[in-house]
Design an enzyme around this catalytic site. Structure first.
Site, PDB file in Angstrom:
ATOM      1  N   GLU A 111       0.828  -1.217   0.000  1.00 11.43           N
ATOM      2  CA  GLU A 111       0.000   0.000   0.000  1.00 11.43           C
ATOM      3  C   GLU A 111       0.864   1.270   0.000  1.00 11.43           C
ATOM      4  O   GLU A 111       0.572   2.233   0.698  1.00 11.43           O
ATOM      5  CB  GLU A 111      -0.990   0.007   1.168  1.00 11.43           C
ATOM      6  CG  GLU A 111      -2.156  -0.935   0.961  1.00 11.43           C
ATOM      7  CD  GLU A 111      -3.341  -0.630   1.861  1.00 11.43           C
ATOM      8  OE1 GLU A 111      -3.483   0.510   2.313  1.00 11.43           O
ATOM      9  OE2 GLU A 111      -4.136  -1.561   2.098  1.00 11.43           O
TER      10      GLU A 111
ATOM     11  N   ASP B  52       0.895  -8.904   2.533  1.00 12.13           N
ATOM     12  CA  ASP B  52      -0.449  -8.874   3.096  1.00 12.13           C
ATOM     13  C   ASP B  52      -1.289  -9.862   2.289  1.00 12.13           C
ATOM     14  O   ASP B  52      -1.678  -9.576   1.160  1.00 12.13           O
ATOM     15  CB  ASP B  52      -1.018  -7.455   3.006  1.00 12.13           C
ATOM     16  CG  ASP B  52      -2.444  -7.361   3.529  1.00 12.13           C
ATOM     17  OD1 ASP B  52      -2.987  -8.388   3.976  1.00 12.13           O
ATOM     18  OD2 ASP B  52      -3.011  -6.249   3.485  1.00 12.13           O
TER      19      ASP B  52
ATOM     20  N   ASN C   7      -4.214 -11.211   3.387  1.00 16.13           N
ATOM     21  CA  ASN C   7      -5.637 -11.050   3.692  1.00 16.13           C
ATOM     22  C   ASN C   7      -6.345 -12.380   3.926  1.00 16.13           C
ATOM     23  O   ASN C   7      -7.493 -12.561   3.510  1.00 16.13           O
ATOM     24  CB  ASN C   7      -6.335 -10.268   2.574  1.00 16.13           C
ATOM     25  CG  ASN C   7      -6.164  -8.769   2.747  1.00 16.13           C
ATOM     26  OD1 ASN C   7      -6.500  -8.204   3.783  1.00 16.13           O
ATOM     27  ND2 ASN C   7      -5.613  -8.113   1.734  1.00 16.13           N
TER      28      ASN C   7
ATOM     29  N   ASN D 292      -3.425  -7.407  12.008  1.00 19.68           N
ATOM     30  CA  ASN D 292      -4.354  -6.351  11.606  1.00 19.68           C
ATOM     31  C   ASN D 292      -5.316  -6.146  12.765  1.00 19.68           C
ATOM     32  O   ASN D 292      -5.983  -7.090  13.188  1.00 19.68           O
ATOM     33  CB  ASN D 292      -5.099  -6.759  10.331  1.00 19.68           C
ATOM     34  CG  ASN D 292      -6.081  -5.704   9.857  1.00 19.68           C
ATOM     35  OD1 ASN D 292      -7.287  -5.886   9.953  1.00 19.68           O
ATOM     36  ND2 ASN D 292      -5.587  -4.611   9.323  1.00 19.68           N
TER      37      ASN D 292
ATOM     38  N   PRO E 188     -13.335 -11.464   1.895  1.00 18.78           N
ATOM     39  CA  PRO E 188     -13.531 -12.868   2.304  1.00 18.78           C
ATOM     40  C   PRO E 188     -14.455 -13.643   1.366  1.00 18.78           C
ATOM     41  O   PRO E 188     -14.382 -14.868   1.310  1.00 18.78           O
ATOM     42  CB  PRO E 188     -14.156 -12.747   3.699  1.00 18.78           C
ATOM     43  CG  PRO E 188     -13.783 -11.388   4.183  1.00 18.78           C
ATOM     44  CD  PRO E 188     -13.720 -10.521   2.964  1.00 18.78           C
TER      45      PRO E 188
ATOM     46  N   HIS F  53       0.625  -8.431  -2.393  1.00 20.12           N
ATOM     47  CA  HIS F  53      -0.594  -7.910  -1.772  1.00 20.12           C
ATOM     48  C   HIS F  53      -1.763  -8.622  -2.444  1.00 20.12           C
ATOM     49  O   HIS F  53      -2.024  -8.421  -3.621  1.00 20.12           O
ATOM     50  CB  HIS F  53      -0.695  -6.398  -1.964  1.00 20.12           C
ATOM     51  CG  HIS F  53      -1.746  -5.766  -1.107  1.00 20.12           C
ATOM     52  ND1 HIS F  53      -2.019  -4.426  -1.134  1.00 20.12           N
ATOM     53  CD2 HIS F  53      -2.598  -6.292  -0.178  1.00 20.12           C
ATOM     54  CE1 HIS F  53      -2.986  -4.141  -0.272  1.00 20.12           C
ATOM     55  NE2 HIS F  53      -3.347  -5.268   0.312  1.00 20.12           N
TER      56      HIS F  53
END
Length: 657
Positions: free
Chosen positions: A297, A518, A520, A578, A411, A406
């Site tokens: 980011e 990241d 996620n 996070n 979800p 990234h």
């Protein structure tokens, strides 16, 4: 009605009455000639390229955060209370004088509505902050002269009624109640300024004022390093001249464009400003002084104008690519597009090659994907990327592959996440195998000190066919130019007798590998299974019954032998990477190849006591909603013939008298 509901269980009885079936005794009469107005079309919303459809029809324009929004923009990542047959509790009008801090009431974490109105309470225990899912709290008609500041932890609150008490002020910690829509304060001897603000400007204005004027709490204790090897082992490594260590830092810094009050309404506006956050981010990076910095980011403007300048002064060179959407934008908008940046210490490593992996483009190149509707409908609309860099240690010639990624955030798109990581791992394998075929770094000679721009691999191409050869040449030259320093030049002119030839690798799996970023995805995901075990079956539930060629007909496999640094014995349980009001979990990782890399230590988690007292990040002490991950590694000696040493060639020095 709220201020007059003095009778016991008034709310419960009213709710029961409302839910009773009433037999209709009359037929409503309507005007058959009435012309109905046309329905008002919904307002158009601006959809980010990273947005994904949500169950509530809302549009989310932050590609990685799991932050809870304000009420009118539901997210699939919003926290859900534990399942229970009831979610409201009415204890109003019972003349309750005291609620002990050990009350079982505070174990009802499924509660959404709690009525404690019209009792005889003189205080409310701070343990009420454990009821994190509360959306309505009524404390009206008591004898409260204060309310606990810990109520500010109830960030899901939308209605808070404090009517008819003895309150003279509102705790500034209430500024984190960013979803609060109604605050009832009439009937209290409140500060005139606060009362006028609510009456004239509304609840949101008061909450913003409290948020931005709230005193800053004490900073957390310094994060402690966790050694994964014993002190004797560390001492042995320190005494062995052949042991090579390196450190890697991974950090999603939260792009300036995404740090909005709509998404981070609990963060003071001054702490959310880029002018404040960038200083904290840079300080963290410089204090940890890792060999490799892998950042996500980072937008183009931040990379060019800030990080390249300041980290360059600290001895770092950088490699960066923004997400592919920047190609279609004007200059102003283009500079706000984020991407991945990898920085490295130029006096220790040489950048040999770099490559961009655009997941959507890589998917298009797969023959088995071209006829897949799911690929067009789900994968191609996401422009997430990874940056792969190939490095060589200037002293030892040891090679490293460092991938910085990234992955998509939503979800509801677990299938897309697995596809993106599968494509990344395939590219890493190909690039590493190609890297293993490069000739080893030549031994130091006088000529090497006079030609720092020479290319040891015989090519300046970046291997991705995008015509970026000149960029790679420039990146390699910049990283190699540090060899002109007096100290390094002296080492090259007078090599030590114990000089060892650089290693030669039989294939890409023998080269030390780092894959970080990241992702996620939590440790229970299919993505984590793929990275940690090396395979997922074609029937894995995270594919969501979608079709992706061989991935869903044969499964996904890789041979990289990866492990998370924070999953090593002794690393302990990492609570979260996070941390926001609606999500606390591990979604960032540093993966390493276990065959040739070992873990010496990892940077420990943020103090748990501190986390229990803060709503979420970013805040005054943490400039991103993610935290820094960092690990120190060592290069393992080879166990087989896969890594050999090039023949030692003794340099011949000629007298130029």
């Amino acid at each position: 009605m709220i201020r007059s509901s003095r009778t016991p269980h008034h709310r419960a009885r009213a709710s029961a009455m409302a839910s009773r079936t009433v037999t209709k005794s009359a037929i409503p009469i309507t005007n058959p000639n009435l012309i109905k107005p046309p329905p008002t079309p919904p307002a158009k919303e601006v959809i980010s390229p990273d947005s994904s459809p949500t169950s509530g029809g809302g549009v989310i324009n932050h590609p990685s955060s799991t932050v809870a929004p304000i009420a009118e923009a539901p997210r699939p990542t919003a926290i859900k209370p534990p399942e229970n047959t009831w979610s409201a509790l009415d204890m109003g009008g019972l003349n309750i004088k005291n609620i002990p801090s050990t009350s079982g009431l505070f174990t009802f974490k499924f509660l959404l509505n709690l009525y404690l109105n019209h009792n005889a309470l003189t205080s409310v225990p701070h343990e009420i902050s454990k009821l994190r899912h509360l959306e309505l709290l009524d404390l009206s008609g008591n004898n409260l002269s204060t309310v606990p500041p810990e109520l500010g932890m109830l960030t899901q609150l939308k209605e808070l009624y404090l009517f008819d008490n003895h309150l003279t002020t509102i705790p500034p910690q209430f500024g984190t109640l960013h979803q609060l829509q109604t605050l009832g304060i009439e009937g209290n001897p409140l500060n005139t300024d606060l009362k006028n603000m609510v009456q004239k400007e509304g609840t949101q204005a008061l909450i913003s004022f409290l948020r931005d004027s709230c005193p800053v709490e004490h900073p957390p204790p310094v994060r402690v390093w966790k050694d994964l090897i014993t002190p004797p082992e560390r001492e042995m490594l320190a005494q062995d001249p052949n042991v090579e260590t390196f450190s890697v830092l991974c950090y999603n810094i939260l792009c300036e464009k995404y740090a909005t009050e709509r998404l981070y309404g609990y963060t003071p506006s001054w702490a959310l400003a880029w002018s404040y956050r960038k200083e904290l981010i840079l300080t963290e990076l410089m204090n940890y002084s890792a060999d490799f910095l892998c950042l996500q980011e980072v937008d183009i403007a931040q990379f060019e104008d800030y990080f390249t300048v300041h980290l360059g002064k600290e001895g770092y060179d950088g490699v960066y690519w923004p997400k592919s959407r920047h190609k279609t934008m004007n200059e102003t908008d283009r500079r706000q597009v984020d991407g991945c940046a990898t920085f490295y210490k130029r006096d220790k490593y040489k950048l040999v090659e770099k490559q961009l992996v655009e997941f959507s483009a890589a998917a298009m190149q797969r023959q088995d994907f071209k006829k897949t509707d799911d690929m067009f409908n789900r994968v191609l609309g996401k422009d997430h990327i990874a940056v792969i860099c190939l490095f060589e240690n200037l002293q030892t010639g040891t090679r490293f592959v460092v991938a910085n990624a990234h992955i998509h955030w939503d979800p509801a798109y677990s299938d897309v996440k697995m596809v993106q990581v599968a494509l990344l791992l395939e590219e890493v394998e190909k690039i590493a195998d190609h890297f293993a075929k490069y000739p080893p770094m030549p031994p130091p000679t006088p000529a090497a000190t006079t030609d720092s721009s020479s290319d040891p691999i015989g090519t300046n191409g970046n291997g991705n066919g995008n015509g970026n050869n000149s960029e790679d040449s420039e990146g390699a030259d910049e990283s190699g130019s540090s060899s002109n320093s007096p100290e390094h030049a002296h080492q090259q002119r007078q090599p030590a007798p114990s000089y060892r030839a650089p290693p030669v690798y039989s294939d890409g799996t023998k080269i030390p590998l780092i894959v970080c970023g990241d992702f996620n995805s939590n440790p229970e995901s299919g993505l984590y299974d793929l990275l940690s075990t090396g395979s997922v079956p074609p029937t894995h539930p995270d594919f969501l019954s979608h079709t992706y060629g061989r991935y869903t007909s044969e499964g996904i496999r890789h041979r990289l032998g990866l492990k998370s640094a924070y999953n090593s014995p002794g690393a302990g349980d990492l609570h979260s990477t996070n941390y926001t009001p609606s999500f606390q979990g591990v979604i960032d990782y540093i993966w390493y190849s276990t065959a040739n890399v070992g873990v010496n230590s990892v940077l420990g988690e943020v103090d748990r006591g501190y986390l229990e007292k803060v709503v979420g990040f970013p805040n005054a002490h943490f400039p991103s909603d993610h935290i820094v991950l960092m690990s120190e590694f060592r290069v393992k000696p080879p166990r087989d013939g896969g890594v050999t040493r090039a023949p030692v060639v003794t340099p011949v020095f000629h007298n130029r008298s």
